[in-house]
Design an enzyme around this catalytic site. Structure first.
Site, PDB file in Angstrom:
ATOM      1  N   GLY A 356     -15.599  -0.278 -41.180  1.00 18.25           N
ATOM      2  CA  GLY A 356     -16.372  -1.011 -40.192  1.00 18.25           C
ATOM      3  C   GLY A 356     -15.567  -1.262 -38.945  1.00 18.25           C
ATOM      4  N   PRO A 358     -13.657  -3.240 -35.721  1.00 22.00           N
ATOM      5  CG  PRO A 358     -12.049  -2.647 -34.163  1.00 22.00           C
ATOM      6  CD  PRO A 358     -13.443  -2.335 -34.572  1.00 22.00           C
ATOM      7  N   GLY A 359     -12.737  -6.684 -36.310  1.00 19.53           N
ATOM      8  CA  GLY A 359     -13.170  -8.049 -36.171  1.00 19.53           C
ATOM      9  C   GLY A 359     -14.304  -8.482 -37.067  1.00 19.53           C
ATOM     10  CE  LYS A 362     -12.101  -2.927 -41.059  1.00 19.03           C
ATOM     11  NZ  LYS A 362     -12.448  -3.530 -39.760  1.00 19.03           N
ATOM     12  CB  SER A 689     -26.955  10.574 -32.257  1.00 25.15           C
ATOM     13  OG  SER A 689     -25.833   9.963 -31.657  1.00 25.15           O
ATOM     14  CE  LYS A 732     -26.091   6.220 -33.458  1.00 30.08           C
ATOM     15  NZ  LYS A 732     -26.686   7.565 -33.621  1.00 30.08           N
TER      16      LYS A 732
END
Length: 795
Positions: A356, A358-359, A362, A689, A732
């Site tokens: 995932g 940062p922040g 984890k 995408s 997204k």
């Protein structure tokens, strides 16, 4: 007594516990009426009787021994006894009637014939073997003289009846063997077997005695050495090797590791303190005895308590919490139902990988998991590691060699089942020193890590009870074979409401403490937190949010400290000086005064107000993000340039291909020169995408219809105008929500991914799914106001 015929008729005395061979002199006790009747009958037959062995089954031997009564008497216990001498063998015939209770049988004498040369040779071998057997048993020398005085081979073979090494059945077999050579062959083979067993026992006894003598000698020498050292003042403590020996015994090592430790101990005892190897051996033994070979912590199997701890420490992150609860639930059920323990061994390990931006929490989640499980927690970062020895350790042949980080972490934990966090696993490098990610293949494979071998220790180390938690920002940079061994759990960031809850329940408390403030002195409203989240931070995690909170509270702390100084210098009265100041309340309108001007704006409406600009959605290493794609057209010829497509914005190859596909689809103005630009040019961008967004930008330009300001989109486009599915839908959508978009266009086949989106976000955003570009354009572009010619667009 019956009348004697050609054969002799004698009373029969059964022997149940022994065998009397010819020439043997033995003492028999008459404990049964049958035996006393036989002896009484023998007294009337020249004191002669037939001794026949009888097995437990009741069957008699085929051959008996004719014996003569030498003497009769009684034992000290009053039981009648007699001394008899065996005379010769006799074949047993049929029974005959006689007087009294004795059994009378007809017998035929079986004397030994003349001995052959081979019989004499076998007899000499047998005599030598028996002498070797009795040599070390403390047998009186008269026995040896007795054996040497027997010349007849058959009589010498019959002396085996005295041997305690032969069984009842073997002695019966000797009695029934009439041929002297065969009899000697049997007793010689048995004697050689007995001699081999005796020799082995003597050898073992000698080795044991030698070992005891050696240990006693070493003990005395050590004591003398200790005394000499004490006199010299060199070593007033207990011998170093003895100290290590005690530590090794208390370490609870597996058998193979124990052998290695004992071998190193012996090397230590033989090595001088002045030898450099002495220090190396001691360092190695220190590592062996300090590792937790048999120490483990008990898991907290209270599911409700574990869930409470996880919820206290972290808001959201339900996927990881559910996985830990499942792990605990399985262990609890197995323990309650008495099933076999599966905490260690092949295939029993657990490898979780948190991927995932940062922040999002984890790293801190690892500590929370350890607290919920009741285990020790250790962490080390793999970011930037290039040397394989960091994982496996160095060979002991290198100066200054040490074990790898895995072994060091186990030593720090002090248990063999800690929670071990491998941070930044996606940033492991590789160069000429090796590939650490390849070394991690064994560590993070539940089928292999129960026999992990560190280069320094060079013994098997069981890592199957360790709960490994790896973290990374992206999965694409993790090697495929390593990623295949992991159970990946994706953390896609927080919603605005989740960030506000995290700030209120966790970040604010921590920043208050760090800035020397108390909750009674300052309070921050939820409205103020919402302004900070929306106008001053725009991230998937909460790291910048905590920084902004820290900045705000530092301003408040400065204000409170300044007011305190001014109150002290103005000579305030004692009544007002001791009174607590009113708490500082930070509300939404106050945020700008503390944090300065706004840092982020919802600019989608301004950016998409002109044709040729579309709002796309992308996933980066820092989470989901909004991507603006701009397109413009220029006339060709007269020095304006050649027809074609110009791409700017540091695009990757895949994204460039997406732009070409978008151009091919909308290319109805072949004589114009197109320029497609993706802003934030310093940031690399790649992936398919953005195809839908590029197509929409070009279509908006050519149709002179602006893209609706509230719409974001994502999807891959084919040359036929099909919209293909993409990844990272949750990230997204969260990025679109942070940017203030109200509608999102997704590929039709990504409709199922919306279940992963938080309910709050689903309620605030309208989702449209499309299978073709025509459906995308119908939703994304503003309605047609007036017809605009191609020439006016180009102008």
């Amino acid at each position: 007594m019956p009348e004697q015929l050609d054969t002799k008729i004698l009373p029969l005395l059964p022997l149940a516990s022994g065998v009397v061979l010819p020439h043997m002199v033995v003492t028999l006790t008459l404990e049964t009426a049958e035996a006393r009747a036989s002896v009484a009958a023998a007294r009337s037959a020249d004191d002669t009787l037939l001794l026949v062995p009888r097995a437990e089954s009741g069957s008699y031997a085929r051959v008996g021994t004719v014996a003569k009564i030498e003497e009769m008497g009684r034992t000290p216990g009053g039981v009648q006894a007699l001394v008899i001498r065996g005379l010769h063998r006799a074949l047993i015939g049929s029974g005959v009637a006689g007087t009294g209770d004795a059994i009378w049988v007809q017998v035929e004498n079986a004397e030994d014939g003349e001995a052959t040369d081979r019989a004499h040779d076998l007899a000499r071998q047998y005599r030598a073997t028996v002498e070797a057997i009795i040599e070390g048993r403390g047998v009186p020398p008269q026995i040896v003289d007795f054996l040497r005085g027997i010349d007849e081979p058959g009589a010498l073979a019959d002396t085996s009846g005295y041997s305690p090494d032969l069984s009842f059945e073997q002695k019966v077999e000797v009695l029934e063997t009439l041929d002297v050579e065969q009899r000697l062959e049997k007793v010689l083979a048995w004697a050689k077997q007995t001699l081999a067993e005796v020799s082995l026992k003597d050898k073992i006894r000698e080795e044991v005695a030698e070992g005891m003598d050696k240990r006693q000698r070493e003990f005395l020498l050590r004591q003398q050495m200790e005394a000499i050292r004490k006199e010299l003042g060199e070593d007033t403590e207990e011998n170093v090797a003895e100290e290590y020996r005690k530590k090794v015994e208390a370490a609870g090592m597996p058998e193979e590791v124990l052998k290695q430790a004992e071998q190193e101990l012996r090397r230590l005892e033989r090595t001088s303190e002045q030898n450099p190897e002495y220090g190396w051996i001691r360092t190695y033994l220190d590592w062996l005895v300090e590792l937790p070979w048999s120490v483990r912590t008990e898991d907290n199997l209270d599911i409700a308590d574990a869930r409470r701890i996880l919820d206290e420490d972290h808001t959201g992150l339900s996927d990881v919490k559910d996985r830990i609860i499942e792990y605990l639930a399985v262990r609890k059920l197995r323990a309650e139902r008495g099933l076999a323990e599966v905490s260690s061994g092949r295939g029993s390990g657990a490898i979780l990988t948190l991927i995932g931006p940062p922040g999002v929490g984890k790293t801190s989640l690892g500590e929370s998991v350890a607290r919920a499980l009741g285990r020790k927690f250790v962490r080390f970062s793999l970011g930037g590691i290039h040397d394989e020895a960091e994982i496996r350790g160095h060979r002991r042949t290198y100066v200054g060699a040490l074990p790898g980080r895995i072994v060091r972490a186990l030593k720090d934990a002090g248990t063999k089942n800690p929670v071990m966090m491998l941070d930044e696993i996606d940033k492991v490098g590789a160069d000429w020193r090796g590939d650490p990610s390849s070394a991690l293949l064994e560590v993070l494979d539940p089928a292999q890590n129960h026999t992990f071998r560190d280069h320094y220790l060079d013994v098997d180390l069981d890592l199957s009870e360790v709960l490994f938690i790896a973290t990374g920002n992206v999965a694409e940079t993790i090697p495929g074979p390593l990623l295949d061994r992991m159970e990946v759990i994706r953390l896609d960031g927080y919603t605005e409401d989740e960030k506000i809850a995290i700030a209120r329940d966790h970040l604010l408390k921590r920043q208050l403490e760090r800035n020397g403030l108390d909750a009674s002195e300052v309070s921050v409203t939820d409205a103020a937190l919402r302004v900070i989240v929306g106008d001053y931070t725009r991230e998937a995690g909460v790291r910048n949010l905590e920084r902004e909170l820290g900045k705000l509270l530092r301003k408040v702390a400065t204000k409170i400290a300044s007011e305190g100084d001014s109150a002290g210098t103005t000579g305030a009265s004692e009544e007002t000086a001791g009174a607590p100041a009113a708490p500082v309340v930070v509300d939404a309108p106050d945020v700008r005064g503390y944090l300065g001007r706004q840092k982020f704006w919802f600019e989608a409406a301004d950016r998409t107000s002109v044709p040729g600009v579309a709002t796309g959605l992308a996933v980066t290493g820092t989470g989901g993000d909004v991507l603006f794609i701009e397109a413009t057209a220029m006339p060709t010829g007269d020095g304006h340039g050649e027809p074609g497509l110009t791409l700017t914005g540091q695009l990757g190859d895949v994204m460039k291909e997406s732009a070409q596909i978008a151009l091919s689809y909308v290319r109805s103005h072949a004589d114009e020169l197109f320029h497609v630009h993706v802003p934030a040019g310093a940031v690399p961008k790649d992936g398919p995408s953005a195809g839908v967004t590029m197509t929409t930008a070009l279509a908006s330009l050519l149709s002179n219809r602006p893209v609706r300001a509230t719409v974001g989109m994502t999807g891959e486009v084919t040359l036929q105008g099909r919209v293909l599915p993409i990844g990272g839908v949750k990230q997204k959508v969260l990025a679109a929500h942070r940017a203030g978009l109200k509608e999102v266009i997704l590929p039709k086949r990504n409709e199922g991914d919306l279940e992963d989106v938080p309910e709050q976000v689903r309620n605030e955003i309208s989702f449209h799914t499309a299978e073709t570009v025509d459906e995308v354009l119908a939703i994304a572009l503003e309605p047609v106001a007036t017809d605009v010619s191609k020439e006016s667009v180009a102008a």
